[in-house]
Design a protein around this motif. Structure first.
Motif, PDB file in Angstrom:
ATOM      1  N   LEU A 178     -37.977  -5.030 -16.522  1.00 33.22           N
ATOM      2  CA  LEU A 178     -37.717  -3.741 -15.873  1.00 33.22           C
ATOM      3  C   LEU A 178     -38.923  -3.319 -15.044  1.00 33.22           C
ATOM      4  N   GLY A 179     -40.114  -3.474 -15.589  1.00 33.61           N
ATOM      5  CA  GLY A 179     -41.330  -3.108 -14.876  1.00 33.61           C
ATOM      6  C   GLY A 179     -41.650  -4.014 -13.702  1.00 33.61           C
ATOM      7  N   GLN A 180     -41.037  -5.190 -13.672  1.00 36.78           N
ATOM      8  CA  GLN A 180     -41.266  -6.152 -12.595  1.00 36.78           C
ATOM      9  C   GLN A 180     -40.226  -6.061 -11.486  1.00 36.78           C
ATOM     10  N   GLY A 181     -39.244  -5.177 -11.643  1.00 36.83           N
ATOM     11  CA  GLY A 181     -38.182  -5.096 -10.653  1.00 36.83           C
ATOM     12  C   GLY A 181     -37.139  -6.173 -10.823  1.00 36.83           C
ATOM     13  N   LEU A 182     -37.007  -6.689 -12.035  1.00 33.31           N
ATOM     14  CA  LEU A 182     -36.078  -7.784 -12.316  1.00 33.31           C
ATOM     15  C   LEU A 182     -35.116  -7.382 -13.430  1.00 33.31           C
ATOM     16  N   GLY A 183     -34.156  -8.260 -13.691  1.00 28.77           N
ATOM     17  CA  GLY A 183     -33.298  -8.142 -14.849  1.00 28.77           C
ATOM     18  C   GLY A 183     -33.634  -9.253 -15.818  1.00 28.77           C
ATOM     19  N   ALA A 184     -33.214  -9.105 -17.066  1.00 28.86           N
ATOM     20  CA  ALA A 184     -33.526 -10.111 -18.081  1.00 28.86           C
ATOM     21  C   ALA A 184     -32.973 -11.483 -17.708  1.00 28.86           C
ATOM     22  N   LEU A 185     -31.855 -11.517 -16.980  1.00 28.73           N
ATOM     23  CA  LEU A 185     -31.265 -12.796 -16.580  1.00 28.73           C
ATOM     24  C   LEU A 185     -32.153 -13.566 -15.606  1.00 28.73           C
ATOM     25  N   GLU A 186     -33.109 -12.884 -14.985  1.00 30.63           N
ATOM     26  CA  GLU A 186     -33.977 -13.516 -13.992  1.00 30.63           C
ATOM     27  C   GLU A 186     -35.301 -13.993 -14.591  1.00 30.63           C
ATOM     28  N   ALA A 187     -35.410 -13.898 -15.902  1.00 28.70           N
ATOM     29  CA  ALA A 187     -36.659 -14.271 -16.566  1.00 28.70           C
ATOM     30  C   ALA A 187     -36.560 -15.626 -17.257  1.00 28.70           C
ATOM     31  N   GLY A 188     -35.517 -16.371 -16.959  1.00 26.85           N
ATOM     32  CA  GLY A 188     -35.320 -17.647 -17.641  1.00 26.85           C
ATOM     33  C   GLY A 188     -34.375 -17.486 -18.808  1.00 26.85           C
TER      34      GLY A 188
END
Length: 211
Positions: A178-188
């Motif tokens: 969330l703090g990176q401007g991403l969703g959990a699905l985009e973290a691997g």
């Protein structure tokens, strides 16, 4: 016309923005055109979007903001070009919330893993029922295997609202992305990946049932 999902909960910190972000990214990964609408003056969803745009250039979702009473107008505009519109609302239950509920095909109420969070759902569930909108509780930050998680789930089942069968675990990846401007699905690939995908499948079926 787009399906509209309103995320509401009168208790702050229950995970409304986290849920909005992860649903948005999951739907977008299914090649859906997705818009997110921030009606919370705190602006967390907007800050996530700006961080995402700076990181990726093309954020992959459309973003808009609105006052409570401008929700209908913004939803109409966003619905013309999108398949899914997700509305993030302020942590309160009053007349200002009604426009966002009225626009919804489905109302989601995130509940953290505490009975205090669950008690705070009464106002949202009651207001959603008054405007004739289906309401679903989503258990969030669940610590599997704990007595508290079992107690919250059991208590949620007694509320006059449907409870999603899929829960979101208490995982660092949700706050981190969330703090990176991403969703959990985009973290691997992770346990969060399976959770989010399963929740989107369940929500998609509920949206289809509203047609």
């Amino acid at each position: 016309m787009a399906h509209i999902i309103t995320i509401a909960q009168q208790k702050g910190g229950a995970g409304k923005t986290t849920l909005a972000v992860n649903l948005a990214i999951a739907f977008a990964k299914q090649d859906k055109r997705v818009a997110i609408l921030d009606t919370d003056p705190q602006g967390s969803l907007g800050r996530w979007f700006m961080t995402r745009r700076e990181l990726l250039g093309d954020p992959g979702v459309e973003f808009a903001t609105s006052s409570a009473w401008g929700v209908g107008y913004e939803c109409q505009k966003l619905s013309d070009n999108n398949d899914i519109v997700i509305i993030d609302t302020p942590p309160k239950v009053d007349s200002d919330l009604k426009p966002a509920l009225r626009e919804a095909d489905l109302v989601l109420v995130p509940v953290g893993s505490s009975l205090v969070d669950l008690w705070a759902t009464d106002g949202v569930v009651d207001l959603a029922e008054r405007v004739g909108k289906p309401c679903v509780i989503v258990l969030n930050r669940v610590k599997s295997g704990t007595r508290l998680a079992e107690d919250v789930a059991a208590a949620a089942a007694t509320i006059s609202s449907e409870v999603a069968t899929v829960t979101l675990g208490h995982r660092v990846v949700y706050a981190q992305t969330l703090g990176q401007g991403l969703g959990a699905l985009e973290a691997g690939k992770s346990a969060a990946t399976a959770e989010v995908n399963a929740l989107v499948t369940e929500i998609s079926a509920l949206l289809d049932a509203t047609e």
